[in-house]
Design an enzyme around this catalytic site. Structure first.
Site, PDB file in Angstrom:
ATOM      1  N   HIS A  41      26.907  79.810  20.045  1.00 45.30           N
ATOM      2  CA  HIS A  41      28.007  79.102  20.592  1.00 45.30           C
ATOM      3  C   HIS A  41      28.941  78.780  19.718  1.00 45.30           C
ATOM      4  CE1 HIS A  41      25.866  77.892  24.494  1.00 45.30           C
ATOM      5  NE2 HIS A  41      24.459  78.420  23.720  1.00 45.30           N
ATOM      6  N   CYS A  94      26.623  83.271  24.805  1.00 46.54           N
ATOM      7  CA  CYS A  94      25.153  83.079  25.292  1.00 46.54           C
ATOM      8  C   CYS A  94      24.976  83.752  26.311  1.00 46.54           C
ATOM      9  CB  CYS A  94      24.965  81.443  25.083  1.00 46.54           C
ATOM     10  SG  CYS A  94      23.276  81.170  24.922  1.00 46.54           S
ATOM     11  N   SER A 128      43.299  49.284  35.820  1.00 54.04           N
ATOM     12  CA  SER A 128      42.052  48.498  35.320  1.00 54.04           C
ATOM     13  C   SER A 128      42.321  47.983  34.173  1.00 54.04           C
ATOM     14  CB  SER A 128      41.103  49.793  35.300  1.00 54.04           C
ATOM     15  OG  SER A 128      41.274  50.579  34.126  1.00 54.04           O
ATOM     16  N   GLY A 129      43.342  48.190  33.150  1.00 60.86           N
ATOM     17  CA  GLY A 129      43.431  47.936  32.061  1.00 60.86           C
ATOM     18  C   GLY A 129      43.100  48.767  30.933  1.00 60.86           C
ATOM     19  N   GLY A 130      42.735  49.941  31.437  1.00 60.70           N
ATOM     20  CA  GLY A 130      42.343  50.875  30.471  1.00 60.70           C
ATOM     21  C   GLY A 130      43.457  51.805  30.142  1.00 60.70           C
ATOM     22  N   VAL A 131      43.205  53.048  29.355  1.00 61.04           N
ATOM     23  CA  VAL A 131      44.498  53.753  29.022  1.00 61.04           C
ATOM     24  C   VAL A 131      44.460  54.918  30.108  1.00 61.04           C
ATOM     25  CG1 VAL A 131      43.020  55.374  27.488  1.00 61.04           C
ATOM     26  CG2 VAL A 131      45.162  55.466  27.217  1.00 61.04           C
ATOM     27  N   ASP A 132      43.587  55.095  30.693  1.00 59.56           N
ATOM     28  CA  ASP A 132      43.717  56.168  31.893  1.00 59.56           C
ATOM     29  C   ASP A 132      44.624  55.887  32.909  1.00 59.56           C
ATOM     30  OD1 ASP A 132      41.812  57.308  30.202  1.00 59.56           O
ATOM     31  OD2 ASP A 132      40.292  57.034  31.678  1.00 59.56           O
ATOM     32  N   SER A 133      44.374  54.596  33.614  1.00 67.31           N
ATOM     33  CA  SER A 133      45.082  54.080  34.690  1.00 67.31           C
ATOM     34  C   SER A 133      46.538  53.882  34.265  1.00 67.31           C
ATOM     35  CB  SER A 133      44.484  52.992  35.391  1.00 67.31           C
ATOM     36  OG  SER A 133      44.349  51.783  34.436  1.00 67.31           O
ATOM     37  N   GLU A 148      31.637  77.303  20.504  1.00 67.53           N
ATOM     38  CA  GLU A 148      32.286  76.159  21.014  1.00 67.53           C
ATOM     39  C   GLU A 148      31.948  74.508  20.368  1.00 67.53           C
ATOM     40  OE1 GLU A 148      29.278  76.648  24.444  1.00 67.53           O
ATOM     41  OE2 GLU A 148      30.314  77.742  22.667  1.00 67.53           O
TER      42      GLU A 148
END
Length: 519
Positions: A175, A85, A229-234, A177
């Site tokens: 586009h 684009c 934090s209890g989440g997947v990332d941490s 993507e």
């Protein structure tokens, strides 16, 4: 710090809201990619030593005075280039072609007609065929640069796709993507594999090994403190760092009272009992709730929670005994959304992430081992590390927790009401076998009350909102289409089992980039 990959595609960002989707498509082809804003692309080019370059779209127009340009080093490098684009237009302009502002643009679904063979079409499209693509442009190329040929057209774009095979330059007005161009991902894969010559063997196993080596080099024999934090990332960040440096890592779980039901116990059990990590469990629910008392502005909530979170870390870091590093589960979308990436007028979206650094008083450096990954890649890394599926597959949960799912004032009573409703909602989603098909689902306690009749009594209680979305990148979301029987069952259970709620509504809205949460 970025990992040095043998094969990397550099994506030059001119400010498009879907640039991150280009990176996703490249990685889906098994090739590592990294985004750099146009005004720092030259530095990224020398640092990454890419095998190829993709130029993104932009809200700007090439004919506009002061509109962004690609650094000359890119065109002097002899590397393959794909312009998308605005990327096609700016490449055409910088190589001697012409771009003009049109009387009307071309937006939405269009159909290209393939007029000539092209390496980007290998295994996809043949001459004479028509295929659906997605257009979003006002300006257009009116004269392409020397060496290019037209290989595809649309009614509104006579230069829909141009190619200079000798220099390996390709430009597409549509586009590829976005999902609205069905074969676009395969076309990008053809570029990175067939044109750039990438092997396509980038894997999570490779990322894990390289990142462990990088963490060891960065940390040495010093200590790291990591917030859970209890989440997947941490969780994934903590396990990865622990595998790299072992007991040099101490995890701190700040239990702020804003988590989902049962998650605090799960965090303590997994990391203290299963992984045997040094874990500090700090119960500061009262501190957070008292600080949130009377606060209704969502941004003030985020700022308070983020600042208080850092204060608690500062205290615990001193108790640990001289931690030099603070580890965070920052992801690539966090980085993209938390800054005005191209220095333009875009706004900061995720203000609760410390992607810009830490207060000087903490005197610590950041370790962010997931900073280059998208959410689904983090899950893949978690499985590579052997994390239990209950953590790896968990729906995202933001740092501010329930505070941004309770518009208006946050109190313990309202948190407890929402926790119960949310638990019922997620339980029914699991019972229906839908949990893994949904990217994120959550309940919201709305700041309104309605009159209802329950049995022979009138009630005046809260309204609960439900939201569920599908997403592949964490940046865009489409509503999940529950059937009426499911929503009836969930609503009935919540009204019957959660004291304080007498009405349930479902949010059918599809959200644009960056607005997954409901505030």
């Amino acid at each position: 710090m970025s990992i040095a990959h043998e094969e990397t595609i550099l994506i030059v960002d001119f400010g498009s809201q879907v640039t991150q989707l280009i990176a996703r498509r490249v990685r889906e082809a098994g090739v590592y990619s990294e985004i750099a804003p146009f005004n720092s692309a030259e530095e990224a080019f020398h640092r990454l030593k890419p095998k190829g370059i993709i130029l993104s779209g932009s809200p700007a127009g090439v004919p506009e005075e002061g509109s962004p340009r690609a650094p000359d080093v890119i065109f002097e490098s002899g590397l393959p280039i794909l312009g998308i684009c605005y990327g096609q237009q700016v490449m055409t302009h910088q190589l001697g072609g012409e771009v003009e502002s049109g009387d009307h643009g071309e937006f939405g679904r269009a159909f290209i007609e393939i007029s000539e063979e092209c390496v980007l079409f290998d295994g996809l499209w043949k001459v004479g065929e028509k295929h659906q693509v997605w257009m979003s442009h006002g300006d257009k190329v009116t004269e392409f640069a020397e060496g290019f040929r037209i290989v595809a057209t649309t009614e509104g774009a006579p230069f829909a796709l141009i190619a200079d095979d000798e220099r390996r330059y390709y430009g597409t007005q549509f586009h590829p993507e976005v999902i609205h161009t069905p074969d676009g991902g395969k076309m990008i894969a053809n570029f990175v594999r067939h044109v750039c010559g990438c092997a396509g063997d980038w894997t999570m196993a490779e990322f894990k090994a390289a990142k462990i080596a990088e963490i060891r080099e960065q940390v040495g024999d010093r200590k790291v403190i990591c917030g859970l934090s209890g989440g997947v990332d941490s969780a994934v960040a903590a396990v990865l760092i622990h595998e790299a440096i072992g007991k040099q890592l101490t995890c701190v779980f700040v239990d702020h009272g804003l988590m989902r039901m049962g998650e605090a116990d799960q965090v303590v059990s997994l990391f203290r009992e299963h992984y045997k990590m040094p874990l500090v469990h700090r119960d500061v629910e009262e501190m957070f709730l008292s600080g949130l008392a009377g606060v209704t502005d969502p941004e003030k909530k985020r700022k308070f929670i983020g600042a208080t979170f850092i204060d608690v870390f500062d205290q615990e870091a001193k108790k640990v005994g001289g931690a030099d590093f603070l580890a965070q589960g920052t992801l690539y979308p966090d980085v993209i959304e938390s800054v005005s990436f191209t220095g333009g007028p875009s706004v900061t979206i995720k203000s609760h992430h410390n992607v810009g650094g830490l207060p000087e008083r903490m005197n610590m450096q950041l370790v962010e081992p997931l900073r280059e990954l998208f959410k689904d890649e983090v899950r893949a890394l978690g499985r590579e590390l052997g994390l239990p599926e209950i953590f790896v597959g968990r729906h995202p949960f933001p740092g501010p927790g329930l505070a941004i799912r309770i518009p208006g004032e946050v109190t313990k009573e309202r948190c407890d009401i929402l926790r119960k409703a949310d638990a019922i909602y997620l339980e029914e989603i699991r019972n229906a076998g839908l949990y893994d098909a949904i990217w994120q689902a959550f309940a919201v306690l709305l700041p309104v009350k309605t009159v209802g009749v329950m049995g022979d009594s009138r009630t005046y209680d809260n309204v609960c909102g439900l939201r569920a979305v599908t997403s592949t990148d964490g940046m865009t979301a489409d509503v999940y289409p529950f059937d009426a029987s499911f929503l009836t069952r969930v609503s009935t259970r919540i009204v019957n089992e959660v004291k304080g709620i007498n009405r349930v509504v479902y949010d059918y809205t599809s959200k644009p980039p960056g607005t997954i949460e409901w505030e």
